[in-house]
Design a protein around this motif. Structure first.
Motif, mmCIF file in Angstrom:
data_model
loop_
_atom_site.group_PDB
_atom_site.id
_atom_site.type_symbol
_atom_site.label_atom_id
_atom_site.label_comp_id
_atom_site.label_asym_id
_atom_site.label_seq_id
_atom_site.Cartn_x
_atom_site.Cartn_y
_atom_site.Cartn_z
ATOM 1 N N GLY A 1 34.025 13.550 -13.331
ATOM 2 C CA GLY A 1 33.513 14.908 -13.211
ATOM 3 C C GLY A 1 32.027 14.995 -13.017
ATOM 4 N N THR A 2 31.373 13.903 -12.619
ATOM 5 C CA THR A 2 29.932 13.894 -12.401
ATOM 6 C C THR A 2 29.628 13.200 -11.079
ATOM 7 O OG1 THR A 2 29.713 11.818 -13.626
ATOM 8 C CG2 THR A 2 29.431 13.874 -14.872
ATOM 9 N N SER A 3 28.325 13.025 -10.807
ATOM 10 C CA SER A 3 27.865 12.337 -9.605
ATOM 11 C C SER A 3 26.737 11.387 -9.977
ATOM 12 C CB SER A 3 27.377 13.343 -8.550
ATOM 13 O OG SER A 3 28.412 14.215 -8.170
ATOM 14 N N ASP A 4 26.377 10.547 -9.027
ATOM 15 C CA ASP A 4 25.220 9.648 -9.173
ATOM 16 C C ASP A 4 24.224 10.011 -8.083
ATOM 17 O OD1 ASP A 4 26.680 8.364 -11.168
ATOM 18 O OD2 ASP A 4 27.586 6.971 -9.731
ATOM 19 N N PRO A 5 23.493 11.121 -8.222
ATOM 20 C CA PRO A 5 22.715 11.658 -7.100
ATOM 21 C C PRO A 5 21.343 11.016 -6.953
ATOM 22 C CG PRO A 5 22.607 13.160 -8.940
ATOM 23 C CD PRO A 5 23.476 12.018 -9.389
ATOM 24 N N PHE A 6 20.896 10.990 -5.718
ATOM 25 C CA PHE A 6 19.501 10.709 -5.386
ATOM 26 C C PHE A 6 19.130 11.582 -4.202
ATOM 27 C CE2 PHE A 6 21.723 7.813 -2.571
ATOM 28 C CZ PHE A 6 21.004 7.876 -1.405
ATOM 29 N N CYS A 7 17.843 11.763 -4.002
ATOM 30 C CA CYS A 7 17.347 12.679 -2.971
ATOM 31 C C CYS A 7 16.569 11.886 -1.929
ATOM 32 C CB CYS A 7 16.460 13.741 -3.602
ATOM 33 S SG CYS A 7 15.951 15.039 -2.456
ATOM 34 N N SER A 8 16.859 12.135 -0.655
ATOM 35 C CA SER A 8 16.168 11.502 0.467
ATOM 36 C C SER A 8 15.292 12.537 1.146
ATOM 37 C CB SER A 8 17.188 10.923 1.452
ATOM 38 O OG SER A 8 16.548 10.452 2.618
ATOM 39 N N ILE A 9 14.024 12.204 1.351
ATOM 40 C CA ILE A 9 13.051 13.112 1.968
ATOM 41 C C ILE A 9 12.568 12.472 3.262
ATOM 42 C CG2 ILE A 9 10.915 14.404 1.665
ATOM 43 C CD1 ILE A 9 12.449 12.864 -1.385
ATOM 44 N N GLU A 10 12.621 13.230 4.343
ATOM 45 C CA GLU A 10 12.232 12.715 5.657
ATOM 46 C C GLU A 10 11.295 13.697 6.335
ATOM 47 O OE1 GLU A 10 14.234 11.134 9.848
ATOM 48 O OE2 GLU A 10 15.503 11.779 8.170
ATOM 49 N N VAL A 11 10.157 13.193 6.774
ATOM 50 C CA VAL A 11 9.171 13.976 7.532
ATOM 51 C C VAL A 11 8.792 13.153 8.752
ATOM 52 C CG1 VAL A 11 6.887 15.030 7.530
ATOM 53 C CG2 VAL A 11 8.297 15.121 5.475
ATOM 54 N N GLU A 12 9.010 13.749 9.938
ATOM 55 C CA GLU A 12 8.794 13.043 11.189
ATOM 56 C C GLU A 12 9.642 11.760 11.176
ATOM 57 O OE1 GLU A 12 4.540 12.787 11.297
ATOM 58 O OE2 GLU A 12 4.306 14.845 12.015
ATOM 59 N N ASN A 13 9.054 10.578 11.255
ATOM 60 C CA ASN A 13 9.831 9.337 11.220
ATOM 61 C C ASN A 13 9.642 8.575 9.917
ATOM 62 O OD1 ASN A 13 11.088 9.374 13.843
ATOM 63 N ND2 ASN A 13 9.068 8.998 14.716
ATOM 64 N N THR A 14 9.150 9.266 8.876
ATOM 65 C CA THR A 14 8.932 8.668 7.568
ATOM 66 C C THR A 14 10.012 9.136 6.615
ATOM 67 O OG1 THR A 14 6.545 8.624 7.956
ATOM 68 C CG2 THR A 14 7.293 8.373 5.694
ATOM 69 N N GLN A 15 10.616 8.185 5.901
ATOM 70 C CA GLN A 15 11.686 8.512 4.971
ATOM 71 C C GLN A 15 11.444 7.814 3.648
ATOM 72 O OE1 GLN A 15 15.570 6.947 5.807
ATOM 73 N NE2 GLN A 15 16.615 8.632 4.806
ATOM 74 N N VAL A 16 11.532 8.581 2.555
ATOM 75 C CA VAL A 16 11.439 8.038 1.201
ATOM 76 C C VAL A 16 12.604 8.607 0.395
ATOM 77 C CG1 VAL A 16 8.938 7.733 1.268
ATOM 78 C CG2 VAL A 16 9.891 9.900 0.490
ATOM 79 N N ARG A 17 12.770 8.114 -0.827
ATOM 80 C CA ARG A 17 13.866 8.574 -1.669
ATOM 81 C C ARG A 17 13.484 8.481 -3.134
ATOM 82 N NH1 ARG A 17 18.876 4.704 -2.336
ATOM 83 N NH2 ARG A 17 18.705 5.541 -4.437
ATOM 84 N N THR A 18 14.197 9.233 -3.932
ATOM 85 C CA THR A 18 13.993 9.229 -5.367
ATOM 86 C C THR A 18 14.890 8.184 -6.017
ATOM 87 O OG1 THR A 18 15.720 10.876 -5.734
ATOM 88 C CG2 THR A 18 13.502 11.699 -5.271
ATOM 89 N N PRO A 19 14.675 7.884 -7.307
ATOM 90 C CA PRO A 19 15.629 7.007 -8.002
ATOM 91 C C PRO A 19 16.991 7.680 -8.142
ATOM 92 C CG PRO A 19 13.545 7.154 -9.198
ATOM 93 C CD PRO A 19 13.509 8.204 -8.143
ATOM 94 N N THR A 20 17.993 6.880 -8.346
ATOM 95 C CA THR A 20 19.345 7.383 -8.579
ATOM 96 C C THR A 20 19.529 7.650 -10.069
ATOM 97 O OG1 THR A 20 20.171 6.111 -6.707
ATOM 98 C CG2 THR A 20 21.791 6.907 -8.282
ATOM 99 N N LEU A 21 19.978 8.857 -10.393
ATOM 100 C CA LEU A 21 20.282 9.232 -11.769
ATOM 101 C C LEU A 21 21.797 9.261 -11.919
ATOM 102 C CD1 LEU A 21 17.638 12.038 -12.375
ATOM 103 C CD2 LEU A 21 17.442 9.580 -12.752
ATOM 104 N N TYR A 22 22.310 8.516 -12.857
ATOM 105 C CA TYR A 22 23.743 8.273 -12.929
ATOM 106 C C TYR A 22 24.418 9.282 -13.870
ATOM 107 C CZ TYR A 22 22.579 3.927 -10.598
ATOM 108 O OH TYR A 22 22.120 3.005 -9.699
ATOM 109 N N LYS A 23 25.646 9.655 -13.465
ATOM 110 C CA LYS A 23 26.554 10.483 -14.257
ATOM 111 C C LYS A 23 25.914 11.792 -14.675
ATOM 112 C CE LYS A 23 29.064 6.438 -15.971
ATOM 113 N NZ LYS A 23 29.544 5.690 -17.159
ATOM 114 N N THR A 24 25.507 12.577 -13.694
ATOM 115 C CA THR A 24 24.939 13.886 -13.959
ATOM 116 C C THR A 24 25.118 14.773 -12.741
ATOM 117 O OG1 THR A 24 22.928 15.102 -14.533
ATOM 118 C CG2 THR A 24 22.657 13.123 -13.219
#
Length: 770
Positions: A420-443
């Motif tokens: 009943g949960t997810s292991d989400p992370f967020c991907s941010i992309e501007v032009e041709n640059t892409q970064v991401r946040t850490p993965t937070l588990y079971k939330t």
């Protein structure tokens, strides 16, 4: 027992050697014996038996004792006192060509290519079609740890597309026999145990030099000691390397037709990724992105290999390269053109390393208020004109900085239905640059508070944010938003959308954005070409996309049609005061028109639309579109959203749209062909009329100003309904062009004589017979 047989063969060789000359060629077992006994014989000639390390008769027991004491034997502890260190060398092999190869094709020729192998390292030349004396002139570089145990194998093959390649011959040589430092050219005969014919020779050159970039690898004892004394280290995720495989250029041809079927492999530690295969090209464009996880004990070398796919057989190696990811800084984008070894070509990749270590959840680029003040001073617009006399115009690409802080998400969907949960992370992309946040588990309500800084080169680009659920082998899309950078100056609370960013999905995202930029640089960059989106691919044909684009064109055509109907009402004097006012305006405009009025009226329209947006005026689009057409558009949109069509109805809809497009293309093409046929005197009568009208128009325009001619034409057009209420609208130019035939009509009206018909039938019969 296997190694004991070496001693027996060695003993038999010693017994026969006394009856032979002291100048002997190398025996076949010499290499194995030299490695076994750790002796130092010269590579050219074998020394006399007196100089050999073993002489005389030896019984099996003494042989066994010598074997136990030899370097190949190890004690129960697995250690040896005589294991030497290996000295890395760089081996450059130039495959020059081959001479008098054996024919393997039915035409008495071959399509030869050469494979070069040293240990696990392999290379391959291009295919030279239809020749027995190919000239390759290709150079390959190998790194060898020890020359004593290194063998180079040349294997010449005959290429057969669709079938297994035929072996012509091979030769295998020990690298320790070749001189070092200097390049020497050698010619070796090819052999094959299954063939008795002459197979030809291969010509090559070898240069062996110590590798200055490598250090001697530790011996086996040291490696065992390191493994036994090294403490246990915990393995944890430290980051994610985003690799965007853009394209390759000038790859080495591997097929007979001068092309290749390339694909690319990435390897970091035990992780392997493979791109799609592109057919028959030397300049493939993949535009694929791979997310490679970086662990605490991972290797720092990312291995890149390019292969040519061979259906049913082992794939051909084109080239490889290595990238040291320890040289990449976090949250920075690197676009690199990497040269493949063995003259394989150039591969273009984009690298971005994101630090998502669980031990470092805080942001690595957290900006303080002093940092923001410094950024505003850096990108501030100077109002001193003398400042721009010494301005560094080379920095015009650095428009500004975008700071994005991903705060949290709430109400995310449940990707794992059991938990009943997810292991989400967020991907941010501007032009041709892409970064991401850490993965937070079971939330389902992750809180990141992660801040990122992007250097902006175009303020008209967009900020793309996507939320994923991380699984072991794939990422599940949860939602995303897309924001223009120019509006990135406040706190946003956005509902997440689906993958197409058209409809609302589950969940919300909270983020803070701030854009700091230089207006002058932004204005200059606006006039320069846009930065290419390296991940953009043209969409394939889809029915929904086709219908959507058709409706967009239909809406624009409806605006133009409504404008025409509005002008038609003015001509017909349906509203006499409005028509009279428009006639007066038209007369004054033509009488006083100057060229500067064109940008002035365009600016007036833009300013009026600005006032209509912020003050509440009626826009031009609302004026032009009548109420009935607007209601019809909204009715069509509502019906499309609420109604589900069957497969037959969808096919009929697509066929109707295709028919409309087909007829429109026929209409445009027909009138263009008629204009062409007017000038090439296809219909002499109409061409003569056109020439007469054009000569008359030239004389009239020479004596009468164009302003007065346009005024006379407009007044006549406006007042024709007042003078003759029964007048019907007439388009003289279109009526004239409609009398001319198109190319299709000319082909239909072409007269075929009897003789030409017979000759044509004979030609068709001869073609069918062939």
């Amino acid at each position: 027992s296997f190694k004991l047989s070496y001693y027996n063969e060695y003993k038999s060789y010693l017994s026969t050697h006394n009856s032979m000359s002291s100048q002997l060629s190398k025996p076949p077992i010499f290499d194995s014996l030299r490695r076994s006994f750790n002796s130092s014989f010269k590579s050219s000639k074998v020394k006399s038996p007196d100089a050999w390390p073993y002489k005389g008769e030896m019984d099996n027991q003494s042989i066994f004792e010598e074997f136990v004491a030899s370097p190949l034997s190890r004690s129960s502890s697995g250690k040896s006192k005589h294991t030497p260190r290996s000295n890395p060398h760089k081996v450059e092999i130039t495959v020059i060509g081959a001479i008098d190869l054996a024919a393997r094709d039915s035409n008495g020729l071959s399509d030869p290519y050469c494979k070069v192998k040293i240990g696990l390292q392999r290379a391959r030349t291009k295919v030279c079609p239809k020749t027995l004396n190919p000239q390759w002139e290709e150079t390959f570089t190998f790194i060898v740890d020890s020359l004593d145990d290194a063998f180079v194998k040349f294997k010449v093959m005959d290429y057969d597309r669709g079938f297994r390649d035929d072996l012509i011959g091979y030769c295998e040589l020990n690298l320790s026999y070749f001189p070092q430092e200097d390049a020497h050219v050698f010619t070796e005969k090819l052999v094959d145990e299954s063939s008795t014919e002459s197979l030809g020779s291969i010509k090559f050159s070898i240069t062996i030099t110590p590798d200055p970039h490598s250090t001697p690898s530790p011996d086996l004892d040291e490696r065992e000691n390191q493994r036994s004394t090294s403490p246990f280290q915990e393995r944890y995720l430290t980051g994610v390397l985003s690799v965007t495989l853009v394209e390759a250029q000038n790859l080495r041809p591997m097929n007979k037709d001068g092309s290749s079927d390339p694909y690319c492999k990435f390897k970091l530690g035990h992780q392997k990724y493979k791109s799609k295969v592109l057919r028959r090209t030397l300049d493939p464009v993949w535009k694929e992105r791979f997310e490679i996880r970086v662990y605490s004990d991972s290797s720092n070398l990312l291995e890149i290999s390019v292969y040519d796919e061979e259906f049913g057989f082992s794939d051909n190696f084109i080239g490889s390269a290595e990238v040291n990811i320890s040289d990449l800084e976090e949250s920075k984008t690197y676009k690199r053109e990497i040269e493949l070894d063995n003259s394989g070509g150039v591969i273009v990749c984009i690298f971005n390393l994101s630090n998502i270590s669980e031990n470092n959840t805080e942001s690595g680029c957290e900006l303080t208020p002093e940092d923001f003040v410094s950024l505003r001073k850096t990108y501030a617009l100077s109002y001193n004109p003398l400042h721009y006399l010494t301005y560094n115009w080379e920095n015009v690409e650095d428009v500004g900085v975008l700071v994005v802080k991903i705060i949290k998400c709430i109400d995310l969907p449940e990707a794992e239905t059991i938990i009943g949960t997810s292991d989400p992370f967020c991907s941010i992309e501007v032009e041709n640059t892409q970064v991401r946040t850490p993965t937070l588990y079971k939330t389902n309500a992750p809180v990141w508070n992660k801040q990122f800084k992007f250097h902006i080169r175009d303020i008209h680009s967009t900020l793309n944010i996507r939320v994923f659920d991380e699984d072991k082998n794939k990422y599940n899309f949860l939602g995303g938003v897309k924001l223009p950078i120019l509006e990135a100056h406040t706190v946003h609370r956005c509902l997440l959308k689906d993958r197409k960013l058209e409809r609302v999905a589950f969940g919300e995202i909270f983020l803070e954005t701030e854009l700091i930029y230089n207006p002058l640089r932004a204005a200059i960059k606006t006039l320069l070409p846009c930065e290419e989106n390296l991940m953009y691919e043209e969409p394939k044909f889809k029915r929904n996309l086709f219908m959507q684009n058709f409706k967009r064109v239909y809406a624009l055509a409806n605006i133009a049609l409504s404008l025409g109907l509005w002008v038609q009402k003015i001509y017909n004097w349906d509203n006499r005061p409005k028509s009279a006012l428009f006639l007066l305006f038209y007369t004054l405009l033509v009488a006083t028109f100057e060229l500067y009025m064109v940008p002035m009226f365009a600016a007036a329209v833009i300013i009026y639309e600005f006032l209509a947006r912020w003050v509440g005026f009626k826009s031009f689009e609302t004026w032009i579109l009548n109420t009935e057409s607007q209601e019809q558009l909204h009715k069509d949109e509502d019906s499309d959203e609420g109604e589900e069509f069957s497969l037959t109805a969808k096919m009929k809809m697509v066929m109707g749209v295709c028919q409309t497009v087909q007829n429109s293309l026929d209409y445009v093409a027909s009138y263009c062909e008629r204009v062409k046929n007017l000038f090439n005197w296809t219909i002499p009568f109409l061409s003569f009329m056109a020439a007469t009208f054009l000569i008359t128009g030239t004389i009239v325009l020479y004596f009468i100003p164009l302003r007065w001619l346009i005024m006379i034409w407009g007044i006549n057009k406006f007042t024709v309904k007042l003078r003759n209420p029964d007048y019907e609208e007439n388009q003289e130019l279109l009526n004239f062009l409609s009398r001319l035939p198109s190319d299709v009509e000319l082909n239909q009206m072409r007269i075929i004589s009897k003789d030409s018909s017979k000759s044509k039938r004979g030609t068709l019969k001869s073609r069918r017979h062939k």
